[in-house]
Design a protein around this motif. Structure first.
Motif, short mmCIF file in Angstrom:
data_model
loop_
_atom_site.label_atom_id
_atom_site.label_comp_id
_atom_site.label_asym_id
_atom_site.label_seq_id
_atom_site.Cartn_x
_atom_site.Cartn_y
_atom_site.Cartn_z
N LYS A 33 0.82 -1.21 0.00
CA LYS A 33 0.00 0.00 0.00
C LYS A 33 0.86 1.27 0.00
N TYR A 34 2.14 1.09 -0.27
CA TYR A 34 3.12 2.17 -0.30
C TYR A 34 3.20 2.88 1.06
N GLU A 35 3.13 2.12 2.12
CA GLU A 35 3.36 2.64 3.46
C GLU A 35 4.74 2.20 3.92
N PHE A 36 5.52 3.12 4.48
CA PHE A 36 6.86 2.79 4.93
C PHE A 36 6.79 1.78 6.06
N SER A 37 7.66 0.77 6.01
CA SER A 37 7.59 -0.31 7.00
C SER A 37 8.88 -0.51 7.79
N ALA A 38 10.03 -0.19 7.22
CA ALA A 38 11.29 -0.40 7.94
C ALA A 38 12.44 0.35 7.28
N ALA A 39 13.35 0.83 8.12
CA ALA A 39 14.63 1.39 7.66
C ALA A 39 15.71 0.37 7.98
N LEU A 40 16.64 0.17 7.04
CA LEU A 40 17.55 -0.97 7.15
C LEU A 40 18.99 -0.62 6.79
N GLU A 41 19.90 -1.31 7.45
CA GLU A 41 21.29 -1.41 7.03
C GLU A 41 21.68 -2.88 7.20
N ALA A 42 22.71 -3.30 6.46
CA ALA A 42 23.20 -4.67 6.59
C ALA A 42 24.72 -4.66 6.64
N ILE A 43 25.26 -5.55 7.49
CA ILE A 43 26.71 -5.64 7.68
C ILE A 43 27.12 -7.10 7.65
N TYR A 44 28.27 -7.36 7.03
CA TYR A 44 28.82 -8.72 6.98
C TYR A 44 30.08 -8.80 7.83
N LEU A 45 30.17 -9.84 8.65
CA LEU A 45 31.31 -10.05 9.53
C LEU A 45 32.06 -11.32 9.14
N THR A 46 33.35 -11.32 9.33
CA THR A 46 34.11 -12.55 9.20
C THR A 46 33.89 -13.38 10.45
N SER A 47 34.33 -14.62 10.42
CA SER A 47 34.07 -15.54 11.54
C SER A 47 34.78 -15.12 12.82
N ASN A 48 35.87 -14.35 12.71
CA ASN A 48 36.62 -13.98 13.92
C ASN A 48 36.30 -12.57 14.41
N GLU A 49 35.34 -11.89 13.81
CA GLU A 49 34.98 -10.55 14.27
C GLU A 49 33.91 -10.65 15.36
N ASN A 50 33.89 -9.62 16.21
CA ASN A 50 33.00 -9.60 17.37
C ASN A 50 31.68 -8.93 17.02
N LEU A 51 30.60 -9.65 17.25
CA LEU A 51 29.27 -9.15 16.93
C LEU A 51 28.94 -7.86 17.70
N LYS A 52 29.49 -7.72 18.90
CA LYS A 52 29.20 -6.54 19.72
C LYS A 52 29.78 -5.26 19.14
N GLU A 53 30.76 -5.39 18.23
CA GLU A 53 31.38 -4.22 17.64
C GLU A 53 30.50 -3.55 16.59
N VAL A 54 29.40 -4.20 16.22
CA VAL A 54 28.49 -3.63 15.23
C VAL A 54 27.98 -2.27 15.67
N GLU A 55 27.74 -2.11 16.95
CA GLU A 55 27.20 -0.86 17.48
C GLU A 55 28.09 0.34 17.16
#
Length: 317
Positions: A33-55
């Motif tokens: 219905k052309y109503e805004f539903s979400a604002a998004l970004e996406a990030i890719y991490l290697t296996s040894n990177e810390n998920l908490k660093e995304v912030e």
């Protein structure tokens, strides 16, 4: 840690955006219905990177611009994260804490199937226009894009630029559509590519439609900035007036607003605020047309050649 990004780099464009507090948003989804539903970004991490660093991946100014937009539209701001070798996504919902800092509010893991179901609920608009070749190359290894494609879905639109005031309020003062092309600035105008009966990549109405809707929802102008590949001294600018019966500007074609000074666009931002006009009128008379009539004409481009006519005049075409 890599951000999913379809936009190419341009030295002058990057400097202008940095100097004038302009930040992008890689994903803005709409329902059917052309109503805004979400604002998004996406990030890719290697296996040894810390998920908490995304912030801390984005600066606070960048997060604030994205969060301000989402808040004004009354939609969530998500950061989607995929870590190498995982068979799920982590979806962070961003919030503002008591110290006015934009931080992770909650995290939720979704399997690939759960992610597709979640995405299908958020994005209801069809993907009418594919990525250009260079953007395709930048997303060919994107696990999100490939997963969406496998399920007959697509990422959708983005916002090239959110202009934030430099005072403590960080208010949104404009939205930017950025175009980087091979063509010389003096010869390039997106209005020339608004409609084509032979080349679907030149049918721009459904690129501009959500941007006009966004600018009106945010109560701010919609600006156009054009850059030439290999030219890091000049750029062009204008502001959008309407997309009914073609792309039209308040300040004339960007071909006639070429400059070498970043300050020229900064001064342009301080002029009278002129929002896009959403209403449209039949090309043959002064009768106002509804969104339904307008979209009917634009969905039948071959017959109406990208123009809009009222119901009575449609019969004459």
């Amino acid at each position: 840690m890599i951000k999913r990004d379809t936009e190419g780099s341009h030295t002058l464009a990057d400097k202008l955006f940095g100097d004038l507090n302009i930040f992008d948003l890689q994903g803005l989804l709409l329902t059917n219905k052309y109503e805004f539903s979400a604002a998004l970004e996406a990030i890719y991490l290697t296996s040894n990177e810390n998920l908490k660093e995304v912030e801390d991946f984005f600066t606070q100014d960048a997060l604030r611009a994205k969060y301000k937009l989402a808040t004004k539209l009354n939609i969530p701001l998500y950061i989607i994260v995929h870590q190498e070798n995982n068979q799920y996504f982590t979806i962070f919902t961003m919030v503002e804490n008591e110290n006015t800092k934009i931080v992770i509010g909650k995290a939720e893991n979704k399997t690939f199937k759960e992610f597709i179901d979640w995405w299908s609920q958020l994005k209801g608009t069809p993907q009418t226009k594919g990525f250009r070749h260079d953007a395709q190359n930048r997303t060919k290894n994107s696990i999100i894009d490939n997963l969406l494609k496998q399920n007959s879905l697509a990422w959708g639109g983005n916002v090239d630029g959110i202009i934030i005031s430099k005072d403590v309020n960080s208010n949104i003062i404009g939205i930017v559509e950025k175009r980087i092309r091979e063509a010389a600035l003096a010869h390039y105008d997106p209005a020339d590519f608004f409609y084509s009966s032979s080349d679907p990549m030149r049918n721009d109405h459904y690129t501009w439609k959500p941007l006009v809707k966004l600018a009106l929802a945010l109560d701010c102008p919609l600006y156009l900035l054009t850059f030439e590949k290999g030219n890091n001294t000049s750029y062009a600018y204008s502001d959008v007036k309407t997309i009914i019966n073609g792309l039209q500007y308040w300040s004339g074609s960007p071909k006639h607003n070429i400059t070498t000074e970043i300050e020229d666009f900064n001064q342009f931002l301080n002029q009278e605020k002129r929002l896009p006009i959403e209403k449209g009128y039949c090309l043959k008379c002064t009768k106002e047309v509804t969104d339904t009539v307008r979209d009917y004409c634009l969905n039948n481009r071959k017959r109406f050649k990208g123009k809009v006519y009222c119901f009575n005049h449609q019969k004459q075409i």
